[in-house]
Motif scaffolding. Structure first.
Motif, PDB file in Angstrom:
ATOM      1  N   LEU A  75      31.081  70.922  59.155  1.00 50.98           N
ATOM      2  CA  LEU A  75      31.645  72.143  58.578  1.00 50.98           C
ATOM      3  C   LEU A  75      31.084  72.306  57.179  1.00 50.98           C
ATOM      4  CD1 LEU A  75      35.497  72.248  59.336  1.00 50.98           C
ATOM      5  CD2 LEU A  75      33.825  73.960  59.986  1.00 50.98           C
ATOM      6  N   HIS A  76      30.999  73.537  56.709  1.00 53.31           N
ATOM      7  CA  HIS A  76      30.570  73.777  55.333  1.00 53.31           C
ATOM      8  C   HIS A  76      31.792  73.926  54.441  1.00 53.31           C
ATOM      9  CE1 HIS A  76      26.246  74.023  55.854  1.00 53.31           C
ATOM     10  NE2 HIS A  76      26.434  74.718  56.946  1.00 53.31           N
ATOM     11  N   THR A  77      32.278  72.818  53.912  1.00 51.67           N
ATOM     12  CA  THR A  77      33.361  72.840  52.921  1.00 51.67           C
ATOM     13  C   THR A  77      32.991  71.894  51.788  1.00 51.67           C
ATOM     14  OG1 THR A  77      34.609  71.055  53.982  1.00 51.67           O
ATOM     15  CG2 THR A  77      35.107  73.303  54.685  1.00 51.67           C
ATOM     16  N   ASN A  78      33.651  72.069  50.636  1.00 50.36           N
ATOM     17  CA  ASN A  78      33.300  71.274  49.458  1.00 50.36           C
ATOM     18  C   ASN A  78      33.817  69.849  49.523  1.00 50.36           C
ATOM     19  OD1 ASN A  78      31.847  73.314  48.167  1.00 50.36           O
ATOM     20  ND2 ASN A  78      33.705  74.200  47.276  1.00 50.36           N
ATOM     21  N   ASP A  79      34.975  69.648  50.154  1.00 51.89           N
ATOM     22  CA  ASP A  79      35.534  68.297  50.223  1.00 51.89           C
ATOM     23  C   ASP A  79      36.199  68.091  51.571  1.00 51.89           C
ATOM     24  OD1 ASP A  79      37.838  69.787  50.030  1.00 51.89           O
ATOM     25  OD2 ASP A  79      38.330  69.159  47.996  1.00 51.89           O
ATOM     26  N   ALA A  80      36.691  66.889  51.807  1.00 55.53           N
ATOM     27  CA  ALA A  80      37.275  66.559  53.109  1.00 55.53           C
ATOM     28  C   ALA A  80      38.574  67.322  53.377  1.00 55.53           C
ATOM     29  CB  ALA A  80      37.482  65.045  53.195  1.00 55.53           C
ATOM     30  N   PRO A  81      39.540  67.350  52.452  1.00 51.45           N
ATOM     31  CA  PRO A  81      40.768  68.120  52.731  1.00 51.45           C
ATOM     32  C   PRO A  81      40.498  69.598  52.966  1.00 51.45           C
ATOM     33  CG  PRO A  81      41.114  66.621  50.889  1.00 51.45           C
ATOM     34  CD  PRO A  81      39.651  66.605  51.188  1.00 51.45           C
TER      35      PRO A  81
ATOM     36  N   GLY B 109      39.289  61.809  61.625  1.00 52.41           N
ATOM     37  CA  GLY B 109      38.910  61.635  60.226  1.00 52.41           C
ATOM     38  C   GLY B 109      37.953  62.719  59.793  1.00 52.41           C
ATOM     39  N   ILE B 110      37.896  62.930  58.463  1.00 52.93           N
ATOM     40  CA  ILE B 110      36.995  63.926  57.884  1.00 52.93           C
ATOM     41  C   ILE B 110      36.233  63.256  56.741  1.00 52.93           C
ATOM     42  CG2 ILE B 110      36.802  66.209  56.835  1.00 52.93           C
ATOM     43  CD1 ILE B 110      39.651  66.770  57.904  1.00 52.93           C
ATOM     44  N   MET B 111      34.918  63.428  56.758  1.00 45.50           N
ATOM     45  CA  MET B 111      34.076  62.843  55.711  1.00 45.50           C
ATOM     46  C   MET B 111      33.317  63.946  54.991  1.00 45.50           C
ATOM     47  SD  MET B 111      31.011  60.056  56.068  1.00 45.50           S
ATOM     48  CE  MET B 111      32.112  58.639  56.062  1.00 45.50           C
ATOM     49  N   ALA B 112      33.357  63.929  53.664  1.00 47.42           N
ATOM     50  CA  ALA B 112      32.542  64.830  52.849  1.00 47.42           C
ATOM     51  C   ALA B 112      31.459  64.010  52.170  1.00 47.42           C
ATOM     52  CB  ALA B 112      33.396  65.546  51.816  1.00 47.42           C
ATOM     53  N   GLN B 113      30.294  64.620  51.936  1.00 51.64           N
ATOM     54  CA  GLN B 113      29.211  63.849  51.341  1.00 51.64           C
ATOM     55  C   GLN B 113      28.265  64.718  50.514  1.00 51.64           C
ATOM     56  OE1 GLN B 113      27.408  62.713  55.369  1.00 51.64           O
ATOM     57  NE2 GLN B 113      25.566  62.979  54.103  1.00 51.64           N
ATOM     58  N   ARG B 114      27.542  64.054  49.633  1.00 54.46           N
ATOM     59  CA  ARG B 114      26.451  64.641  48.862  1.00 54.46           C
ATOM     60  C   ARG B 114      25.328  63.610  48.784  1.00 54.46           C
ATOM     61  NH1 ARG B 114      29.932  67.894  49.205  1.00 54.46           N
ATOM     62  NH2 ARG B 114      30.698  69.392  47.668  1.00 54.46           N
ATOM     63  N   LEU B 115      24.137  64.059  48.380  1.00 54.04           N
ATOM     64  CA  LEU B 115      23.021  63.142  48.174  1.00 54.04           C
ATOM     65  C   LEU B 115      22.669  63.094  46.699  1.00 54.04           C
ATOM     66  CD1 LEU B 115      20.622  64.021  51.138  1.00 54.04           C
ATOM     67  CD2 LEU B 115      22.093  62.023  50.920  1.00 54.04           C
ATOM     68  N   VAL B 116      22.579  61.897  46.145  1.00 56.08           N
ATOM     69  CA  VAL B 116      22.150  61.718  44.754  1.00 56.08           C
ATOM     70  C   VAL B 116      20.804  61.007  44.743  1.00 56.08           C
ATOM     71  CG1 VAL B 116      24.461  61.671  43.743  1.00 56.08           C
ATOM     72  CG2 VAL B 116      23.437  59.537  44.551  1.00 56.08           C
ATOM     73  N   ARG B 117      19.986  61.330  43.751  1.00 56.51           N
ATOM     74  CA  ARG B 117      18.706  60.626  43.603  1.00 56.51           C
ATOM     75  C   ARG B 117      18.958  59.220  43.071  1.00 56.51           C
ATOM     76  NH1 ARG B 117      15.138  64.494  39.977  1.00 56.51           N
ATOM     77  NH2 ARG B 117      17.167  64.871  39.013  1.00 56.51           N
TER      78      ARG B 117
ATOM     79  N   PHE C 206      30.112  59.456  49.391  1.00 55.56           N
ATOM     80  CA  PHE C 206      31.000  59.885  50.466  1.00 55.56           C
ATOM     81  C   PHE C 206      32.460  59.830  50.038  1.00 55.56           C
ATOM     82  CE2 PHE C 206      27.208  57.980  52.217  1.00 55.56           C
ATOM     83  CZ  PHE C 206      26.848  58.809  53.274  1.00 55.56           C
ATOM     84  N   GLU C 207      33.269  60.713  50.615  1.00 55.35           N
ATOM     85  CA  GLU C 207      34.716  60.556  50.587  1.00 55.35           C
ATOM     86  C   GLU C 207      35.190  60.633  52.035  1.00 55.35           C
ATOM     87  OE1 GLU C 207      36.103  63.813  48.138  1.00 55.35           O
ATOM     88  OE2 GLU C 207      36.482  65.060  49.898  1.00 55.35           O
ATOM     89  N   LEU C 208      36.032  59.693  52.431  1.00 56.37           N
ATOM     90  CA  LEU C 208      36.479  59.616  53.813  1.00 56.37           C
ATOM     91  C   LEU C 208      37.990  59.761  53.868  1.00 56.37           C
ATOM     92  CD1 LEU C 208      35.905  59.156  56.790  1.00 56.37           C
ATOM     93  CD2 LEU C 208      35.961  56.689  56.368  1.00 56.37           C
ATOM     94  N   LEU C 209      38.447  60.774  54.607  1.00 60.65           N
ATOM     95  CA  LEU C 209      39.874  61.043  54.756  1.00 60.65           C
ATOM     96  C   LEU C 209      40.298  60.685  56.175  1.00 60.65           C
ATOM     97  CD1 LEU C 209      42.558  62.321  53.739  1.00 60.65           C
ATOM     98  CD2 LEU C 209      41.681  64.518  54.564  1.00 60.65           C
ATOM     99  N   PRO C 210      40.905  59.497  56.389  1.00 59.83           N
ATOM    100  CA  PRO C 210      41.411  59.159  57.727  1.00 59.83           C
ATOM    101  C   PRO C 210      42.701  59.935  57.995  1.00 59.83           C
ATOM    102  CG  PRO C 210      41.822  57.355  56.189  1.00 59.83           C
ATOM    103  CD  PRO C 210      41.081  58.402  55.421  1.00 59.83           C
ATOM    104  N   ILE C 211      42.859  60.430  59.208  1.00 56.98           N
ATOM    105  CA  ILE C 211      44.056  61.199  59.549  1.00 56.98           C
ATOM    106  C   ILE C 211      45.148  60.219  59.995  1.00 56.98           C
ATOM    107  CG2 ILE C 211      44.977  63.117  60.899  1.00 56.98           C
ATOM    108  CD1 ILE C 211      42.741  63.868  58.938  1.00 56.98           C
ATOM    109  N   THR C 212      45.933  59.790  59.021  1.00 56.73           N
ATOM    110  CA  THR C 212      47.053  58.883  59.287  1.00 56.73           C
ATOM    111  C   THR C 212      48.272  59.694  59.722  1.00 56.73           C
ATOM    112  OG1 THR C 212      47.774  59.008  56.986  1.00 56.73           O
ATOM    113  CG2 THR C 212      46.150  57.294  57.537  1.00 56.73           C
TER     114      THR C 212
ATOM    115  N   PRO D 254      38.269  60.738  45.854  1.00 56.93           N
ATOM    116  CA  PRO D 254      37.359  61.885  46.003  1.00 56.93           C
ATOM    117  C   PRO D 254      35.900  61.511  45.758  1.00 56.93           C
ATOM    118  CG  PRO D 254      38.482  61.994  43.895  1.00 56.93           C
ATOM    119  CD  PRO D 254      39.097  60.837  44.639  1.00 56.93           C
ATOM    120  N   LEU D 255      35.020  62.457  46.068  1.00 57.36           N
ATOM    121  CA  LEU D 255      33.577  62.266  45.883  1.00 57.36           C
ATOM    122  C   LEU D 255      33.231  61.800  44.483  1.00 57.36           C
ATOM    123  CD1 LEU D 255      31.905  65.315  47.683  1.00 57.36           C
ATOM    124  CD2 LEU D 255      31.341  62.926  48.063  1.00 57.36           C
ATOM    125  N   LEU D 256      33.836  62.430  43.492  1.00 57.29           N
ATOM    126  CA  LEU D 256      33.491  62.132  42.105  1.00 57.29           C
ATOM    127  C   LEU D 256      33.736  60.662  41.777  1.00 57.29           C
ATOM    128  CD1 LEU D 256      32.331  63.774  39.788  1.00 57.29           C
ATOM    129  CD2 LEU D 256      34.660  64.150  38.960  1.00 57.29           C
TER     130      LEU D 256
END
Length: 566
Positions: free
Chosen positions: A417-423, A445-453, A507-513, A540-542
């Motif tokens: 999905l195109h969203t900024n973060d997992a929630p 679960g939902i995972m958000a990610q970015r790539l850093v150099r 990465f930020e990983l949000l497990p659905i508990t 969060p990602l940051l």
């Protein structure tokens, strides 16, 4: 050799060489054709910068730094790049009967004589430069194919074009595109981009120029600037390679190229769109030999890796990966597929496009022009008895609904999905019309990610975090050490003087508990769900980006760049 005595005295005085070393210097330094630094290596004196500094002062010749080298090459005839590289010599400017040449060994008298003959009748102004910096600039500025094509352009041998490229005769253009110089030029550009680890090459037409750039580690760099007159032939060559219609210049076109460079096999995705100054073409380079799909090497921390591996071993449910275009979502999902790929599982994918082929997995590419959409393909795939379904992207209610139903009826579903973060993925699914109770029952679960150099390990430098950095870090990291250390990029020849080499995910990983599942059913906002998850080890990602900055993987500014908070 008598004229060399003052030079020897200079070295005696300024470098403090002992008499025996001076005698060795006399006999080794003036060997014809011997590169400067190799001569001094014979007496174990290898500080090239100091040597050149002394020569610069004694001979009254300017010593160039890396930023003093030009952005565009001086056009030369009948001079090979291998000759320039072998002798570490580079003409950098020609104007008004005068030529500036940077050279590494000004005492190579045979080479100076060759220069004098080549630039006969012109005043030669010498500059000094380090050998590797000269060679790096030669590689960047010159290529045999480029010079050959430019020579044809200057001589008017078939590359003269009309002012309006849309009026070009098609057969003539097709012939130009198949001429050896153009073929070699395009191959050289692609090969150079691959050597630079580029992911994309951009061929961009402008009013008075034709620019070629490549994207390395997510950032664009200039690759070349062929003459504007070569634009139609280069564009036509690329379109012919991709089996596109060279007569169609008003509509976008897409195609593919498969090439082999030595032992490298490269799949290239080609996109052509019309602009006001001609067609712009972008090549997406998919080098099969450089692709690794291993979850352990993507950049997740140990806790995230354990949680994700537990999720993907579940027999049914849905796992979402979110992030903007180019954030590595497909690579992460392919890493999951590679781990799941076995004789016991049937895996089907629906992608747009299929970027890499994986043995043992049935992959389908959507084709909207014949109504083979994600939704239509999925309806058929669920009757193919799959264990795992990968959906390239959830874009609409129909696709989302089929994905949810598949996850609830005994399939493991992976998608993006195109969203900024997992929630934020939960809010996005609600916007697509998915009922909250269905989301709660199907999501694993939902995972958000970015790539850093990633910082170049050969030249990165540490520094004590500044007060402003500490304030930023403390806003996210509770257990920050009292005197944190950060790192910045410096640049060296191993990383192309960018200070970075390669990319890694954060990465930020949000497990659905059960707690999160209850909040979803209750219709709670993404912000509220994020706060609940924070109490259960979600960060969060940051946070994970800052951790990588503290570990010396990347810079603080790079983390802020990719998380859009700078």
């Amino acid at each position: 050799m008598d004229s060399s005595l003052p030079l020897i005295e200079t070295f005696r005085n300024q470098l403090g060489l002992i008499d025996k070393q001076v005698e060795q210097l006399r006999t080794s330094y003036f060997v014809e054709g011997l590169p400067l630094i190799e001569a001094f290596e014979r007496i174990e004196f290898t500080d090239e910068g100091k040597i050149l500094s002394v020569l610069s002062e004694y001979l009254d010749l300017p010593l160039l730094d890396r930023e003093d080298y030009p952005d565009k090459p001086v056009l030369l005839e009948d001079v090979s790049m291998s000759f320039l590289r072998k002798h570490s010599i580079l003409p950098i400017q020609i104007e008004s009967g005068r030529v500036r040449v940077v050279i590494n060994n000004p005492m190579n008298f045979s080479l100076l004589e060759i220069l004098g003959n080549y630039f006969s009748g012109m005043e030669i102004s010498l500059c000094l430069g380090q050998r590797e910096e000269i060679r790096t600039s030669i590689d960047r500025l010159y290529g045999a194919a480029v010079r050959e094509a430019e020579a044809l352009s200057r001589n008017g041998e078939g590359l003269v074009v009309n002012a309006d490229p849309f009026e070009e005769d098609l057969e003539h253009l097709r012939g130009l595109a198949q001429e050896a110089p153009i073929v070699r030029l395009v191959n050289v550009l692609i090969s150079r981009a691959l050597d630079m680890r580029a992911s994309d090459i951009h061929f961009e037409p402008f009013e008075r120029s034709f620019q070629v750039r490549c994207r390395v580690d997510g950032v664009l760099f200039d690759l070349d600037q062929p003459p504007k007159t070569m634009q139609p032939a280069i564009i036509s060559r690329l379109k012919l390679m991709a089996n596109l219609n060279i007569a169609e210049r008003r509509l976008p076109q897409d195609g593919k190229i498969k090439l082999r460079f030595g032992n490298r096999e490269v799949d290239i995705r080609v996109s052509s769109v019309p602009t006001i100054y001609g067609e712009s073409i972008v090549l997406r380079l998919l080098a099969q030999d450089n692709v690794e799909y291993k979850l352990d090497t993507l950049g997740m921390d140990d806790q995230q890796l354990v949680l994700l591996k537990e999720m993907i071993e579940r027999p049914f449910g849905m796992i979402l990966v979110t992030g903007p275009t180019g954030s590595g979502k497909t690579t992460t999902l392919y890493g999951v597929l590679k781990r799941l790929n076995s004789v016991e599982r049937k895996i089907l994918t629906v992608e747009d496009p299929v970027e890499y082929q994986i043995n043992g997995i049935n992959q389908i590419q959507v084709k909207p022009q014949i109504d083979l959409t994600f939704a239509n393909a999925l309806r058929s795939l669920v009757r193919q008895d799959p264990d795992v379904l990968l959906i390239g992207e959830i874009r609409d209610h129909e696709t989302a609904n089929i994905a949810i139903e598949s996850a609830l009826t005994g399939h493991l579903v992976l998608s993006t999905l195109h969203t900024n973060d997992a929630p934020g993925a939960i809010s996005r699914l609600r916007d697509l019309g998915i009922e909250s109770f269905l989301m709660a029952d199907s999501l694993l679960g939902i995972m958000a990610q970015r790539l850093v150099r990633v910082l170049c390990p050969h030249c990165k430098e540490s520094y004590p975090a500044r007060d402003v950095d500490i304030v930023r870090l403390k806003e996210v990291i509770e257990d920050l050490p009292p005197s944190p250390t950060l790192y910045h990029n410096k640049g060296c020849d191993k990383c192309g003087y960018t200070g970075f080499r390669g990319r890694q995910g954060i990465f930020e990983l949000l497990p659905i508990t059960e707690l999160i599942r209850s909040a979803i059913v209750a219709g709670k906002s993404a912000g509220h769900i994020s706060q609940l998850a924070f109490q259960q080890s979600y960060r969060p990602l940051l946070y994970h980006g800052y951790r990588k900055a503290l570990d010396g993987v990347t810079t603080l500014s790079e983390v802020l760049r990719v998380t859009s908070l700078s």
